[in-house]
Scaffold this motif. Structure first.
Motif, PDB file in Angstrom:
ATOM      1  N   GLY A  23      29.279  72.164 -42.900  1.00 23.26           N
ATOM      2  CA  GLY A  23      30.399  72.768 -43.606  1.00 23.26           C
ATOM      3  C   GLY A  23      31.112  73.862 -42.854  1.00 23.26           C
ATOM      4  N   GLY A  24      30.858  74.006 -41.557  1.00 23.67           N
ATOM      5  CA  GLY A  24      31.472  75.077 -40.790  1.00 23.67           C
ATOM      6  C   GLY A  24      32.982  74.991 -40.702  1.00 23.67           C
ATOM      7  N   SER A  25      33.540  73.777 -40.754  1.00 26.42           N
ATOM      8  CA  SER A  25      34.994  73.624 -40.655  1.00 26.42           C
ATOM      9  C   SER A  25      35.715  74.216 -41.854  1.00 26.42           C
ATOM     10  CB  SER A  25      35.366  72.141 -40.514  1.00 26.42           C
ATOM     11  OG  SER A  25      34.863  71.385 -41.597  1.00 26.42           O
ATOM     12  N   PHE A  26      34.991  74.444 -42.965  1.00 24.39           N
ATOM     13  CA  PHE A  26      35.602  75.111 -44.111  1.00 24.39           C
ATOM     14  C   PHE A  26      35.975  76.554 -43.788  1.00 24.39           C
ATOM     15  CE2 PHE A  26      32.968  72.104 -46.915  1.00 24.39           C
ATOM     16  CZ  PHE A  26      34.024  71.203 -47.024  1.00 24.39           C
ATOM     17  N   LEU A  27      35.421  77.100 -42.709  1.00 25.69           N
ATOM     18  CA  LEU A  27      35.722  78.469 -42.299  1.00 25.69           C
ATOM     19  C   LEU A  27      36.693  78.514 -41.121  1.00 25.69           C
ATOM     20  CD1 LEU A  27      32.170  80.100 -42.491  1.00 25.69           C
ATOM     21  CD2 LEU A  27      34.044  80.388 -44.102  1.00 25.69           C
ATOM     22  N   THR A  28      36.457  77.672 -40.107  1.00 31.46           N
ATOM     23  CA  THR A  28      37.262  77.763 -38.883  1.00 31.46           C
ATOM     24  C   THR A  28      38.710  77.323 -39.112  1.00 31.46           C
ATOM     25  OG1 THR A  28      36.393  75.577 -38.243  1.00 31.46           O
ATOM     26  CG2 THR A  28      35.316  77.523 -37.319  1.00 31.46           C
ATOM     27  N   PHE A  29      38.899  76.222 -39.826  1.00 35.51           N
ATOM     28  CA  PHE A  29      40.258  75.713 -40.042  1.00 35.51           C
ATOM     29  C   PHE A  29      41.116  76.691 -40.858  1.00 35.51           C
ATOM     30  CE2 PHE A  29      43.131  73.279 -42.873  1.00 35.51           C
ATOM     31  CZ  PHE A  29      44.064  72.877 -41.924  1.00 35.51           C
ATOM     32  N   PRO A  30      40.647  77.156 -42.040  1.00 38.50           N
ATOM     33  CA  PRO A  30      41.464  78.119 -42.795  1.00 38.50           C
ATOM     34  C   PRO A  30      41.704  79.428 -42.039  1.00 38.50           C
ATOM     35  CG  PRO A  30      39.776  77.167 -44.201  1.00 38.50           C
ATOM     36  CD  PRO A  30      39.447  76.773 -42.789  1.00 38.50           C
ATOM     37  N   ALA A  31      40.709  79.873 -41.263  1.00 39.40           N
ATOM     38  CA  ALA A  31      40.882  81.113 -40.510  1.00 39.40           C
ATOM     39  C   ALA A  31      42.024  80.987 -39.507  1.00 39.40           C
ATOM     40  CB  ALA A  31      39.584  81.481 -39.795  1.00 39.40           C
ATOM     41  N   LEU A  32      42.107  79.848 -38.835  1.00 43.02           N
ATOM     42  CA  LEU A  32      43.184  79.621 -37.871  1.00 43.02           C
ATOM     43  C   LEU A  32      44.542  79.563 -38.567  1.00 43.02           C
ATOM     44  CD1 LEU A  32      41.347  77.034 -35.619  1.00 43.02           C
ATOM     45  CD2 LEU A  32      42.318  79.187 -34.815  1.00 43.02           C
ATOM     46  N   VAL A  33      44.593  78.896 -39.717  1.00 44.95           N
ATOM     47  CA  VAL A  33      45.844  78.832 -40.475  1.00 44.95           C
ATOM     48  C   VAL A  33      46.256  80.223 -40.943  1.00 44.95           C
ATOM     49  CG1 VAL A  33      46.953  77.928 -42.567  1.00 44.95           C
ATOM     50  CG2 VAL A  33      45.482  76.438 -41.197  1.00 44.95           C
ATOM     51  N   TYR A  34      45.261  81.037 -41.330  1.00 42.81           N
ATOM     52  CA  TYR A  34      45.540  82.395 -41.811  1.00 42.81           C
ATOM     53  C   TYR A  34      46.176  83.260 -40.727  1.00 42.81           C
ATOM     54  CZ  TYR A  34      44.819  86.977 -43.949  1.00 42.81           C
ATOM     55  OH  TYR A  34      45.007  88.236 -44.476  1.00 42.81           O
ATOM     56  N   THR A  35      45.827  82.990 -39.469  1.00 42.19           N
ATOM     57  CA  THR A  35      46.406  83.773 -38.374  1.00 42.19           C
ATOM     58  C   THR A  35      47.850  83.385 -38.086  1.00 42.19           C
ATOM     59  OG1 THR A  35      45.656  82.215 -36.650  1.00 42.19           O
ATOM     60  CG2 THR A  35      44.150  84.007 -37.282  1.00 42.19           C
ATOM     61  N   GLY A  36      48.335  82.347 -38.765  1.00 43.14           N
ATOM     62  CA  GLY A  36      49.714  81.923 -38.576  1.00 43.14           C
ATOM     63  C   GLY A  36      49.871  80.628 -37.810  1.00 43.14           C
ATOM     64  N   MET A  37      48.765  80.034 -37.382  1.00 37.55           N
ATOM     65  CA  MET A  37      48.838  78.768 -36.657  1.00 37.55           C
ATOM     66  C   MET A  37      49.205  77.633 -37.611  1.00 37.55           C
ATOM     67  SD  MET A  37      45.942  77.033 -34.157  1.00 37.55           S
ATOM     68  CE  MET A  37      45.752  78.567 -33.250  1.00 37.55           C
ATOM     69  N   ALA A  38      50.052  76.723 -37.163  1.00 44.76           N
ATOM     70  CA  ALA A  38      50.429  75.571 -37.984  1.00 44.76           C
ATOM     71  C   ALA A  38      49.201  74.703 -38.257  1.00 44.76           C
ATOM     72  CB  ALA A  38      51.513  74.761 -37.279  1.00 44.76           C
ATOM     73  N   PRO A  39      49.183  73.992 -39.406  1.00 46.93           N
ATOM     74  CA  PRO A  39      47.983  73.235 -39.793  1.00 46.93           C
ATOM     75  C   PRO A  39      47.499  72.211 -38.769  1.00 46.93           C
ATOM     76  CG  PRO A  39      49.445  73.452 -41.669  1.00 46.93           C
ATOM     77  CD  PRO A  39      50.195  73.989 -40.478  1.00 46.93           C
ATOM     78  N   ILE A  40      48.413  71.488 -38.127  1.00 51.68           N
ATOM     79  CA  ILE A  40      47.978  70.446 -37.189  1.00 51.68           C
ATOM     80  C   ILE A  40      47.327  71.045 -35.937  1.00 51.68           C
ATOM     81  CG2 ILE A  40      48.774  68.598 -35.657  1.00 51.68           C
ATOM     82  CD1 ILE A  40      50.682  67.705 -37.824  1.00 51.68           C
ATOM     83  N   PRO A  41      47.950  72.020 -35.244  1.00 50.43           N
ATOM     84  CA  PRO A  41      47.241  72.671 -34.140  1.00 50.43           C
ATOM     85  C   PRO A  41      45.968  73.379 -34.579  1.00 50.43           C
ATOM     86  CG  PRO A  41      49.595  73.148 -34.025  1.00 50.43           C
ATOM     87  CD  PRO A  41      49.353  72.484 -35.340  1.00 50.43           C
ATOM     88  N   ALA A  42      45.967  73.920 -35.805  1.00 46.84           N
ATOM     89  CA  ALA A  42      44.764  74.582 -36.319  1.00 46.84           C
ATOM     90  C   ALA A  42      43.633  73.581 -36.482  1.00 46.84           C
ATOM     91  CB  ALA A  42      45.061  75.252 -37.662  1.00 46.84           C
ATOM     92  N   ASN A  43      43.951  72.387 -36.958  1.00 47.33           N
ATOM     93  CA  ASN A  43      42.939  71.340 -37.108  1.00 47.33           C
ATOM     94  C   ASN A  43      42.397  70.923 -35.746  1.00 47.33           C
ATOM     95  OD1 ASN A  43      41.466  69.338 -38.718  1.00 47.33           O
ATOM     96  ND2 ASN A  43      42.838  67.831 -37.797  1.00 47.33           N
ATOM     97  N   ALA A  44      43.282  70.797 -34.769  1.00 43.43           N
ATOM     98  CA  ALA A  44      42.869  70.408 -33.420  1.00 43.43           C
ATOM     99  C   ALA A  44      42.002  71.492 -32.779  1.00 43.43           C
ATOM    100  CB  ALA A  44      44.101  70.142 -32.553  1.00 43.43           C
ATOM    101  N   THR A  45      42.410  72.750 -32.919  1.00 40.47           N
ATOM    102  CA  THR A  45      41.660  73.860 -32.328  1.00 40.47           C
ATOM    103  C   THR A  45      40.310  74.031 -33.024  1.00 40.47           C
ATOM    104  OG1 THR A  45      43.756  74.965 -31.798  1.00 40.47           O
ATOM    105  CG2 THR A  45      41.767  76.308 -31.724  1.00 40.47           C
TER     106      THR A  45
END
Length: 246
Positions: A23-45
């Motif tokens: 379940g770690g992606s429940f933290l990394t993906f939203p955190a990246l989006v919160y910093t202002g990254m667009a959802p698709i690059p955030a998912n890739a990163t």
């Protein structure tokens, strides 16, 4: 500085959660989006940040994987590569606005898989309805989902192996980690060619996630897994609602 701390803490916790229960992606993906990254690059990163742990998980079941037939193993590897590329390619052609709409549903789906995955896998195993183990389409579909969105991938793969007639849990876990690693690597290379990965943040998060994975392995024997699972489900629900309201 705030973003560095936020992403480092999120990936550290994600690595620990993955080592204990997933379940770690429940933290990394939203955190990246919160910093202002667009959802698709955030998912890739995010995929880059959490994928190294799959390799260590694979090595932990190397004995079971060696006992598995070479021909069916190569077939699964080939399908995971193809699925990873197809899923990543599908994500790249998805309009950002559309993916933003889909994200909360994907998070909710992954949360449901995490919450009921054990029961689903057990139910499928008890039904005893085996699909031919060389059936490529179901495997390809599952790996394509993993290349498109990593959330809940482990549960989906375990359910797939149950459907295919596998009953050795250690072998299933070994194959789950191996296919997750390979399809994630394939999707990451696809994202990299499309210049969709923020390598600066990915590098920071990979280091933190690796440290978190080590700490999580130490904590795994002490923390009640049921508590951890409930905590992860709560995170998934909160993140799903947050993205629905966004």
């Amino acid at each position: 500085m705030f973003e560095i701390v936020l992403l480092s803490v999120a990936s550290l916790a994600a690595g620990a959660l993955n080592a204990i229960a997933g379940g770690g992606s429940f933290l990394t993906f939203p955190a990246l989006v919160y910093t202002g990254m667009a959802p698709i690059p955030a998912n890739a990163t995010s995929a880059v940040a959490v994928f190294p742990a799959y390799l260590s998980g694979t090595l932990g079941f190397i004995k079971e994987l060696k006992s598995f037939g070479l021909k069916p193993l190569l077939m699964l590897i080939l399908l995971s590569i193809l699925g990873g590329v197809l899923g990543a390619g599908l994500l790249l052609v998805t309009p950002s606005e559309v993916f933003s709409i889909i994200v909360p549903y994907l998070l909710l789906f992954a949360t449901a898989l995490f919450a009921f995955g054990d029961r689903l896998t057990l139910y499928i195993a008890q039904k005893g309805k085996e699909i031919k183990s060389n059936n490529p389409w179901l495997t390809l579909l599952t790996c394509t989902y993993g290349g498109y969105f990593n959330g809940g991938l482990g549960i989906v793969l375990l359910a797939l192996f149950s459907l295919l007639g596998f009953r050795d849990l250690n072998l299933m876990n070994g194959l789950k980690n191996l296919l997750s690693f390979i399809l994630s690597l394939a999707s990451i290379l696809t994202f990299a060619l499309a210049d969709m990965i923020d390598w600066q943040w990915a590098g920071v998060m990979m280091v933190s996630a690796t440290i978190g994975g080590y700490l999580g392995a130490l904590l795994a024997r002490r923390l009640p897994k049921d508590w951890v699972r409930k905590f992860i489900i709560l995170i998934g629900l909160v993140m799903s609602v947050a993205f629905f309201l966004n």
